[in-house]
Design a protein around this motif. Sequence first.
Motif: not given
Length: 423
Positions: A84-87, A272-291
């Motif tokens: 949805l973010f990419e759309l 630690a497990f959840l944060e690892h998933l977030v930080e290493n999920h390519d599309s979500l990482s790109s969303a976070a750094s979009d700004a």
Amino acid sequence: MNFSSKAIKRPSDEPPEGSALVPSPLKIPRTGTAAGPGARAPVYVADAGYYMMYRFPPRSTAPDLGIDVLEQATLKRMHLLTKLFELDGRKVGHDFLEQAREIVDRPPFVFDFEKMDEDALGHFALRLALCISERWRQWFVKYEVILFRVRLSLMKASQQQDVLRRNNIRVEEVSEEERSQLEHQLLAVQDLEDDSRATAPESKYYKVPFQRVVRLVERRRVLLSKGMAYVPQKHIMQLVEGIYRAYLMAEVHKAAKVRATLVPAERDRVLAFLEHLVENHDSLSSAASDADKVEAGQKLDRRQVHEAAQLHFPLCMRVLDEHLHSDHHLKFTGRWQYGLFLKGVGLTLDDALEFWKTEMTKKVAPETWAKSRYAYNIRHYFGTEGKHTSYSALGCTKIILGPAPSGEMVHGCPFRHWDEATL
């Protein structure tokens, strides 16, 4: 009428308020699943009365929840929200809802009432993972509300009314007598929206405080009278969406407080497990750094870094640049913080390697540079070494909450780590 989150009553057998986000029955083993050979798969119970607004997390009927199940549910939710973010980033305008429906109403994202537990598990796990900073909270709430809107649009009117009923959201229906009295005004609003000469107002209207439907007020879709907005049946789901947005924003702030109360064992294993998933999920990482991203085609030349730092960089980065420029060296944490920032504002890998080499070989011999891990670390955060993850620039929250500088270190946030005299 009561539109606060308290309007939705908690059944008497529900867990107490303090356990709403991290319920005690949700146990995560260190590895694998608890079920042995031949054992039945875990069954999760989601309260159907609250399924659309995630009032309570799922509760496992099995002794333990396998970490692989949690991982699968969280990744699926992350994947859906980033779709949805990419759309949204493609700026498709009026076609957004239709295209979003195509994403949400197709496998693997179709909402299955028999798998509400998996859906709720992914939502709550991601809520806990992304509640740590304001930017993440805003991102999570925005795309969860969009998902909510799309799912509502896929429902029949009777199903939408069921969402109201199940969540105990009560709205006052306008009486036939009052509707007749306001007929001309209601028709005028209807004409503004439909650009047509309607002969009769909508069959049903609901009366709510105008603050609850500000977006409808902005677009002149409702009649205002004595502080109340008269909302036609076709727009009533926007009221529900507003209630959900306010509720969810309050809940993610509550989740941030809950994180701080977790015992060390839960914090180390679950977060630690959840944060690892977030930080290493390519599309979500790109969303976070979009700004932080530079527009395509733009890049910062390595020869312009020092000048740009003096004119445009935030104080924390300017301090790092000045120290590097004068001392020709930074400790590891400083190099990491400043290197990721330079990457975020457009310094390419080749320019980054040359930039750091030029500065640091003024103090160390080129042979020492070549044999050290300096160059490797740069290639690592650009994603060409190690686990090939391209890292994003550190946000203010991570810098502020990160390790404080000591000795010759100059990283961190000046407003957090410096005394008043130094500032």
